[in-house]
Design a protein around this motif. Structure first.
Motif, PDB file in Angstrom:
ATOM      1  N   LYS A   1       7.351  -5.158  -3.688  1.00 52.74           N
ATOM      2  CA  LYS A   1       6.534  -6.323  -3.360  1.00 52.74           C
ATOM      3  C   LYS A   1       5.737  -6.074  -2.081  1.00 52.74           C
ATOM      4  O   LYS A   1       6.306  -5.812  -1.030  1.00 52.74           O
ATOM      5  CB  LYS A   1       7.432  -7.547  -3.187  1.00 52.74           C
ATOM      6  N   PRO A   2       4.394  -6.167  -2.155  1.00 55.18           N
ATOM      7  CA  PRO A   2       3.578  -5.973  -0.957  1.00 55.18           C
ATOM      8  C   PRO A   2       3.342  -7.288  -0.221  1.00 55.18           C
ATOM      9  O   PRO A   2       3.505  -8.377  -0.781  1.00 55.18           O
ATOM     10  CB  PRO A   2       2.258  -5.452  -1.530  1.00 55.18           C
ATOM     11  N   TYR A   3       2.947  -7.151   1.023  1.00 51.08           N
ATOM     12  CA  TYR A   3       2.373  -8.267   1.775  1.00 51.08           C
ATOM     13  C   TYR A   3       0.907  -8.280   1.355  1.00 51.08           C
ATOM     14  O   TYR A   3       0.219  -7.262   1.448  1.00 51.08           O
ATOM     15  CB  TYR A   3       2.535  -8.027   3.274  1.00 51.08           C
ATOM     16  N   ILE A   4       0.411  -9.403   0.872  1.00 47.97           N
ATOM     17  CA  ILE A   4      -0.925  -9.477   0.286  1.00 47.97           C
ATOM     18  C   ILE A   4      -1.874 -10.176   1.249  1.00 47.97           C
ATOM     19  O   ILE A   4      -1.544 -11.220   1.809  1.00 47.97           O
ATOM     20  CB  ILE A   4      -0.871 -10.252  -1.046  1.00 47.97           C
ATOM     21  N   THR A   5      -3.056  -9.578   1.422  1.00 48.05           N
ATOM     22  CA  THR A   5      -4.055 -10.210   2.272  1.00 48.05           C
ATOM     23  C   THR A   5      -5.350 -10.436   1.510  1.00 48.05           C
ATOM     24  O   THR A   5      -5.781  -9.602   0.730  1.00 48.05           O
ATOM     25  CB  THR A   5      -4.361  -9.370   3.533  1.00 48.05           C
ATOM     26  N   LEU A   6      -5.925 -11.604   1.735  1.00 48.18           N
ATOM     27  CA  LEU A   6      -7.256 -11.960   1.266  1.00 48.18           C
ATOM     28  C   LEU A   6      -8.018 -12.417   2.504  1.00 48.18           C
ATOM     29  O   LEU A   6      -7.453 -13.047   3.385  1.00 48.18           O
ATOM     30  CB  LEU A   6      -7.214 -13.103   0.251  1.00 48.18           C
ATOM     31  N   ASN A   7      -9.292 -12.112   2.550  1.00 49.23           N
ATOM     32  CA  ASN A   7     -10.072 -12.420   3.732  1.00 49.23           C
ATOM     33  C   ASN A   7     -11.292 -13.218   3.323  1.00 49.23           C
ATOM     34  O   ASN A   7     -11.986 -12.847   2.378  1.00 49.23           O
ATOM     35  CB  ASN A   7     -10.479 -11.095   4.395  1.00 49.23           C
ATOM     36  N   ARG A   8     -11.592 -14.261   4.041  1.00 48.87           N
ATOM     37  CA  ARG A   8     -12.731 -15.099   3.658  1.00 48.87           C
ATOM     38  C   ARG A   8     -14.067 -14.401   3.857  1.00 48.87           C
ATOM     39  O   ARG A   8     -15.085 -14.833   3.338  1.00 48.87           O
ATOM     40  CB  ARG A   8     -12.703 -16.428   4.398  1.00 48.87           C
ATOM     41  N   PHE A   9     -14.111 -13.326   4.613  1.00 50.47           N
ATOM     42  CA  PHE A   9     -15.358 -12.614   4.864  1.00 50.47           C
ATOM     43  C   PHE A   9     -15.526 -11.395   3.967  1.00 50.47           C
ATOM     44  O   PHE A   9     -16.450 -10.608   4.150  1.00 50.47           O
ATOM     45  CB  PHE A   9     -15.436 -12.180   6.328  1.00 50.47           C
ATOM     46  N   SER A  10     -14.623 -11.210   3.016  1.00 52.16           N
ATOM     47  CA  SER A  10     -14.648 -10.015   2.186  1.00 52.16           C
ATOM     48  C   SER A  10     -14.142 -10.344   0.789  1.00 52.16           C
ATOM     49  O   SER A  10     -13.376 -11.285   0.608  1.00 52.16           O
ATOM     50  CB  SER A  10     -13.739  -8.958   2.822  1.00 52.16           C
ATOM     51  N   THR A  11     -14.560  -9.568  -0.168  1.00 50.01           N
ATOM     52  CA  THR A  11     -14.023  -9.721  -1.518  1.00 50.01           C
ATOM     53  C   THR A  11     -13.105  -8.544  -1.825  1.00 50.01           C
ATOM     54  O   THR A  11     -13.089  -8.016  -2.928  1.00 50.01           O
ATOM     55  CB  THR A  11     -15.150  -9.816  -2.566  1.00 50.01           C
ATOM     56  N   ALA A  12     -12.338  -8.142  -0.824  1.00 50.58           N
ATOM     57  CA  ALA A  12     -11.362  -7.058  -0.976  1.00 50.58           C
ATOM     58  C   ALA A  12      -9.954  -7.647  -0.955  1.00 50.58           C
ATOM     59  O   ALA A  12      -9.717  -8.742  -0.450  1.00 50.58           O
ATOM     60  CB  ALA A  12     -11.522  -6.035   0.143  1.00 50.58           C
ATOM     61  N   LEU A  13      -9.044  -6.878  -1.504  1.00 50.67           N
ATOM     62  CA  LEU A  13      -7.637  -7.258  -1.574  1.00 50.67           C
ATOM     63  C   LEU A  13      -6.837  -6.260  -0.751  1.00 50.67           C
ATOM     64  O   LEU A  13      -7.035  -5.049  -0.892  1.00 50.67           O
ATOM     65  CB  LEU A  13      -7.185  -7.222  -3.041  1.00 50.67           C
ATOM     66  N   GLY A  14      -5.967  -6.741   0.117  1.00 53.15           N
ATOM     67  CA  GLY A  14      -5.122  -5.858   0.911  1.00 53.15           C
ATOM     68  C   GLY A  14      -3.685  -5.894   0.425  1.00 53.15           C
ATOM     69  O   GLY A  14      -3.134  -6.969   0.165  1.00 53.15           O
ATOM     70  N   LEU A  15      -3.093  -4.710   0.250  1.00 49.89           N
ATOM     71  CA  LEU A  15      -1.682  -4.598  -0.116  1.00 49.89           C
ATOM     72  C   LEU A  15      -0.994  -3.788   0.964  1.00 49.89           C
ATOM     73  O   LEU A  15      -1.300  -2.613   1.158  1.00 49.89           O
ATOM     74  CB  LEU A  15      -1.525  -3.893  -1.467  1.00 49.89           C
TER      75      LEU A  15
END
Length: 121
Positions: free
Chosen positions: A42-56
């Motif tokens: 299970k990753p820590y998931i990041t979404l950013n309002r300034f980007s359409t990228a997904l962080g794991l």
């Protein structure tokens, strides 16, 4: 005398405000990741309002490697980074047209014993 404002007031250095609907491809990619790779760590998931990228973000190099392999990110796309007290792996990939940033923490710094390495929980 009255003044009518016809355009929104914004700060000169403030980034453009994005619409929530612009994140739909990211959310759809995340849902597909859960369906396809729910068996992975299970990753820590990041979404950013300034980007359409997904962080794991993963808490170990082993978990990072499992995700890197699953997402078919080439081994030579992996970079290592460090600060004074930390070291981590990072790699960029694409899943279903969405940019994915993988980060793997828990690397042992030179001179540090493996059992003393801090692992992000």
């Amino acid at each position: 005398m009255t003044t009518e404002i016809t355009e929104p007031i914004t700060q000169a250095n403030e980034p453009d405000i994005t619409l929530f609907e612009e994140q739909a491809p990211v959310v759809e990619a995340l849902a597909a990741l859960v369906r396809m790779f729910g068996h992975l760590p299970k990753p820590y998931i990041t979404l950013n309002r300034f980007s359409t990228a997904l962080g794991l973000q993963l808490d170990s190099p082993s978990a990072f490697e499992q995700w890197r392999t699953a997402l078919q990110v080439a081994p030579d796309a992996v970079d290592s980074r460090s600060s004074e007290n930390d070291a981590w792996l990072c790699a960029d990939g694409v899943f279903r047209g969405v940019a994915v940033r993988l980060t793997g923490f828990g690397l042992v710094l030179p001179g540090e014993r493996p059992e003393d390495a801090a692992v992000v929980a």
